[in-house]
Design an enzyme around this catalytic site. Structure first.
Site, short mmCIF file in Angstrom:
data_model
loop_
_atom_site.label_atom_id
_atom_site.label_comp_id
_atom_site.label_asym_id
_atom_site.label_seq_id
_atom_site.Cartn_x
_atom_site.Cartn_y
_atom_site.Cartn_z
N CYS A 164 35.05 44.07 37.95
CA CYS A 164 35.48 43.45 39.20
C CYS A 164 34.05 43.37 40.14
O CYS A 164 33.87 42.26 40.70
CB CYS A 164 36.46 44.10 39.89
SG CYS A 164 36.17 45.94 40.52
N HIS A 180 38.48 48.94 44.10
CA HIS A 180 38.60 47.47 43.47
C HIS A 180 37.97 46.45 44.45
O HIS A 180 38.31 46.27 45.73
CB HIS A 180 40.10 47.00 43.32
CG HIS A 180 39.92 45.65 42.48
ND1 HIS A 180 39.51 45.41 41.28
CD2 HIS A 180 40.73 44.59 42.98
CE1 HIS A 180 39.95 44.13 40.87
NE2 HIS A 180 40.50 43.53 41.93
N ASP A 215 41.19 36.60 43.24
CA ASP A 215 40.45 37.91 42.43
C ASP A 215 40.49 37.30 41.03
O ASP A 215 41.32 36.73 40.26
CB ASP A 215 41.65 39.09 42.56
CG ASP A 215 41.18 40.24 41.83
OD1 ASP A 215 40.06 40.34 41.26
OD2 ASP A 215 41.77 41.09 41.97
#
Length: 252
Positions: free
Chosen positions: A70, A107, A122
């Site tokens: 991420c 995250h 995302d």
């Protein structure tokens, strides 16, 4: 770094000047990234520290045709969006399933503002929603046969929810709109005790979305799902490089 090369990496061949600021184009960019750049934590296997330096991320994902976690993919995607003129910021989220990221690591996701509306974006959370979700709309969308929606917890917190086949609506992660920057997570991959311990036992995960499915490699298992067909088979260490090349276009 060239914006055209980033677009080409995700198989969008429009000139940057032709991509105007719109929800349709944001959706197109997000889906293209997810379909072409896998989530992968191979650097754990290589015993190599991840980097949040944008030049190194660009080299890894764009030049070397790798994927990323991420912190890498959402950083690169933010760089792309900003250079195309989008209003975008980094945010942190707390993931419920910490198998692949660890409890000590927030995250990284993105918040994009278009026409005074904010959207959760995302591109690096494995099997996940593939389109922008508006924070002020109670809308259900479906990705890979799973329903997703946003839930407002309070004035500060929101939850990304998914509809589990047997358990009903569950929390994928909780996030706030607090603006973050690279400096907030740049120290995560330094030689810290927590990172060393986590990187030693973190299971391998390489996963990429298909138009109507997903292909996923773990330590010793390959899963290929497309439409209503699903195949699972064992992978030996000796065959891992071949699988990465054939299914993810990653050359080791």
């Amino acid at each position: 770094m060239e914006i055209e090369k980033i677009l080409k990496r995700i198989e969008i061949f429009d000139k940057p000047s032709k991509i105007n600021i719109s929800l349709d184009n944001l959706t197109k960019l997000q889906e293209a990234y997810i379909l072409n750049v896998p989530y992968e934590n191979l650097d754990f296997v290589f015993k190599k520290e991840f980097s949040v330096n944008i030049l190194k991320i660009y080299e890894k994902i764009v030049c070397n045709y790798r994927g990323g976690i991420c912190y890498e993919s959402n950083t690169l995607f933010m760089y792309l969006l900003k250079n195309l003129g989008f209003d975008v910021q980094m945010i942190f989220a707390k993931v419920e399933d910490i198998t692949y990221i660890g409890a000590d690591y927030p995250h990284l996701a993105l918040l994009v503002t278009i026409d005074n509306k904010q959207y959760l974006v995302d591109v690096a959370n494995g099997q996940n929603v593939r389109v922008p979700l508006c924070l002020n709309e109670d809308k259900i969308v479906k990705s890979e046969d799973i329903e997703y929606k946003l839930k407002k917890i309070n004035e500060e917190e929101f939850a990304l929810m998914f509809n589990h086949k047997y358990k009903g609506w569950q929390t994928r992660y909780i996030f706030t709109k607090e603006k973050k920057s690279v400096s907030d997570f740049s120290g995560i991959f330094e030689n810290t005790k927590n990172y060393k311990q986590f990187s030693n036992y973190a299971p391998l995960l390489v996963t990429k979305a298909l138009e109507n499915g997903r292909v996923t490699l773990t330590d010793d298992t390959m899963t290929y799902k497309k439409d209503d067909h699903k195949r699972v088979w064992e992978i030996s260490l000796e065959n891992r490089a071949e699988v990465l090349r054939d299914y993810f276009n990653i050359e080791i």
